[in-house]
Scaffold this motif. Structure first.
Motif, PDB file in Angstrom:
ATOM      1  N   MET A  33       2.760  69.538  49.690  1.00 20.64           N
ATOM      2  CA  MET A  33       2.542  68.535  50.723  1.00 20.64           C
ATOM      3  C   MET A  33       1.415  67.569  50.377  1.00 20.64           C
ATOM      4  O   MET A  33       1.373  66.455  50.900  1.00 20.64           O
ATOM      5  CB  MET A  33       2.238  69.219  52.055  1.00 20.64           C
ATOM      6  N   SER A  39       0.088  73.456  58.814  1.00 21.14           N
ATOM      7  CA  SER A  39       1.039  72.389  58.499  1.00 21.14           C
ATOM      8  C   SER A  39       1.789  71.890  59.728  1.00 21.14           C
ATOM      9  O   SER A  39       2.323  70.776  59.721  1.00 21.14           O
ATOM     10  CB  SER A  39       2.040  72.869  57.446  1.00 21.14           C
ATOM     11  N   TYR A  60      10.033  64.693  53.264  1.00 27.73           N
ATOM     12  CA  TYR A  60       8.889  63.781  53.285  1.00 27.73           C
ATOM     13  C   TYR A  60       8.976  62.755  52.154  1.00 27.73           C
ATOM     14  O   TYR A  60       8.689  61.575  52.351  1.00 27.73           O
ATOM     15  CB  TYR A  60       7.587  64.567  53.174  1.00 27.73           C
ATOM     16  N   LYS A 101       3.374  65.258  48.209  1.00 22.45           N
ATOM     17  CA  LYS A 101       4.811  65.186  48.517  1.00 22.45           C
ATOM     18  C   LYS A 101       5.619  65.318  47.228  1.00 22.45           C
ATOM     19  O   LYS A 101       6.529  64.552  46.945  1.00 22.45           O
ATOM     20  CB  LYS A 101       5.149  63.853  49.204  1.00 22.45           C
TER      21      LYS A 101
END
Length: 232
Positions: free
Chosen positions: A173, A222, A82, A176
């Motif tokens: 996440m 997720s 990501y 990131k």
């Protein structure tokens, strides 16, 4: 199921991850550390006077080390993708996004499940063998019951950790961030390994089960809407 296993193999090759080598090095490091502690304090054994104490120490160190290892693996397989926007290219393949992400997370969970159990068994066996053949520093008798308890706890730790090891995914996440992911793994490892007097959080089945379920829920959330989610 066969296609998922194929994706797992492709992910490992793509990221050039050698889990066997990494887990072996980690297990050897734990083994040498435990041998150093147990067999250099023969006159004053302290917290590792009996086999029960030694096995307890093995469980603590193995879980802590591989919890951090799992966070690093999440960083490599997911967060980096990501952060560097390579996930966009990956999602262009004619494969469902859910299946791709599930393969990545299964690598982490299976790694935790298998390595934590094997490392507990191998490190425990090495200490028992060294104590029997070289220096008798551990008092008490090694009973079948004690070995059984060690194996049962090794198996339960492995199962719980397969879920707990996914918790750093949530924090990584959000921004990131690779450092955030790894730091979260370190904090969880430290929390589960800490002593509060005679109380150790990592020994509480309820706590481990709860955190394991939290990790599974995080993994599910997720990938639940990833087919329509903007990856930017």
């Amino acid at each position: 199921m066969r296609s998922l296993l194929k994706l797992i193999r492709l992910e490992l090759r793509k990221n050039k991850i050698n889990l066997y080598k990494g887990s072996l090095i980690a297990s050897l490091a734990i083994m040498l550390f435990m041998l150093l502690i147990v067999f250099t304090e023969i006159d004053d054994p302290g917290d590792f006077a009996t086999y029960a104490d030694v096995f307890d120490g093995v469980h603590i160190f193995v879980k802590a080390v591989f919890m951090v290892f799992g966070a690093v693996l999440i960083s490599k397989l997911v967060i980096d993708e990501y952060k560097n926007n390579t996930i966009d290219l990956l999602f262009m393949y004619p494969i469902p996004r859910k299946k791709l992400m599930a393969a990545k997370l299964m690598i982490v969970s299976l790694f935790m499940l298998i390595t934590i159990f094997i490392a507990n068994v191998l490190v425990g066996a090495a200490i028992v063998g060294f104590n029997h053949y070289f220096i008798e520093a551990i008092s008490g008798e090694l009973t079948t019951e004690l070995i059984g308890e060690h194996l049962i706890r090794a198996a339960s730790d492995a199962v719980y950790s397969a879920g707990i090891g996914l918790i750093p995914l949530y924090f990584g996440m959000r921004k990131k961030s690779v450092p955030t992911t790894i730091v979260t793994g370190v904090l969880i490892a430290g929390l589960l390994s800490s002593d509060f007097g005679s109380f150790q959080l990592g020994n509480q089945v309820g706590v481990s089960l709860f955190l394991g379920i939290v990790g599974v829920i995080i993994a599910y959330l997720s990938i639940r809407k990833i087919e329509t989610q903007d990856v930017a």
